[in-house]
Design an enzyme around this catalytic site. Structure first.
Site, mmCIF file in Angstrom:
data_model
loop_
_atom_site.group_PDB
_atom_site.id
_atom_site.type_symbol
_atom_site.label_atom_id
_atom_site.label_comp_id
_atom_site.label_asym_id
_atom_site.label_seq_id
_atom_site.Cartn_x
_atom_site.Cartn_y
_atom_site.Cartn_z
ATOM 1 N N ASP A 117 0.933 -1.278 -0.064
ATOM 2 C CA ASP A 117 -0.005 -0.201 0.030
ATOM 3 C C ASP A 117 0.750 1.357 0.044
ATOM 4 O OD1 ASP A 117 -1.793 -2.024 0.308
ATOM 5 O OD2 ASP A 117 -2.854 -1.018 2.271
ATOM 6 N N LYS A 145 -7.197 -5.006 -2.593
ATOM 7 C CA LYS A 145 -7.568 -5.403 -1.289
ATOM 8 C C LYS A 145 -8.594 -4.261 -0.921
ATOM 9 C CE LYS A 145 -3.810 -4.269 1.595
ATOM 10 N NZ LYS A 145 -4.478 -3.374 2.464
ATOM 11 N N CYS A 150 -1.530 -2.838 7.957
ATOM 12 C CA CYS A 150 -1.506 -3.438 6.749
ATOM 13 C C CYS A 150 -0.363 -4.438 6.665
ATOM 14 C CB CYS A 150 -1.730 -2.828 5.440
ATOM 15 S SG CYS A 150 -3.446 -2.089 5.453
#
Length: 207
Positions: free
Chosen positions: A8, A106, A151
């Site tokens: 990310d 995601k 994450c």
């Protein structure tokens, strides 16, 4: 095979973004330098539909960073972020992408959040990442990116559960909360993850 997983590294998680991780941009030069050390580089993107139920704006009277029960799971409510196909969901412009072989998205289901690169938060649906890595012959996974205490942490836990030897590169990640990251590191070590700085990486890559 040893693979590098970039979590990310997106505009909304960088300074000036809607869910900025402090000093999130500081990892980008290091991550760029790390990529050539690995045979395989894979990335993830948070990729939320508008009105995602993890957004505080989807719940009347709620504020960002409150916690609620969402369909039976604890859920931190976030500012709107990484909305699908928006510029703020794009990978950081300074991130080198030519060696990224695949990108796994995601958080695409409106009803459930997905911190991990491997599953949603309820482990109800897989992203397919574990099967992809196994298909490429990966045995060792090195994890970096944003944010360390969410994450990156949950991705490393699922990598361990999937049977990958898992290393978190501690200088190639940044956290939302220092306290949360400290607790996550204790848990990761207890579960068998290796935590090391990238300068220690050469011996790991050659092993």
């Amino acid at each position: 095979m040893k693979a590098l997983l970039l979590i990310d590294i997106q505009n909304d998680f960088l300074p000036g973004g809607r869910l900025a991780v402090p000093e999130g941009d500081a990892i980008i030069p290091l991550v760029n330098d790390l990529q050539p050390l690995f045979e395989l580089v894979v990335a993830t993107q948070d990729w939320h539909p508008a009105g995602h139920e993890s957004f505080a704006s989807s719940h009347a009277g709620r504020q960002p960073f409150e916690q609620i029960d969402l369909h039976g799971l604890p859920q931190v409510l976030w500012p709107d972020h990484c909305t699908q196909a928006g510029p703020d969901a794009e990978l950081a412009p300074a991130l080198r992408t030519e060696r990224i072989e695949a990108i796994f998205r995601k958080g695409t289901s409106v009803e459930i959040d997905s911190y991990s690169a491997f599953f949603d938060n309820g482990h109800r649906k897989s992203t397919g990442l574990a099967d992809y890595l196994r298909g490429r012959g990966v045995t060792d996974l090195f994890v970096s990116g944003l944010a360390a205490d969410y994450c990156v942490y949950y991705s490393a836990l699922d990598a361990l559960d999937a049977g990958f030897r898992t290393t978190v590169l501690t200088d190639a990640t940044r956290a939302i909360s220092a306290e949360g990251w400290a607790a996550a590191q204790v848990d990761l070590r207890a579960r068998g993850a290796v935590l090391l700085e990238s300068r220690e990486l050469a011996s790991q890559i050659k092993a």
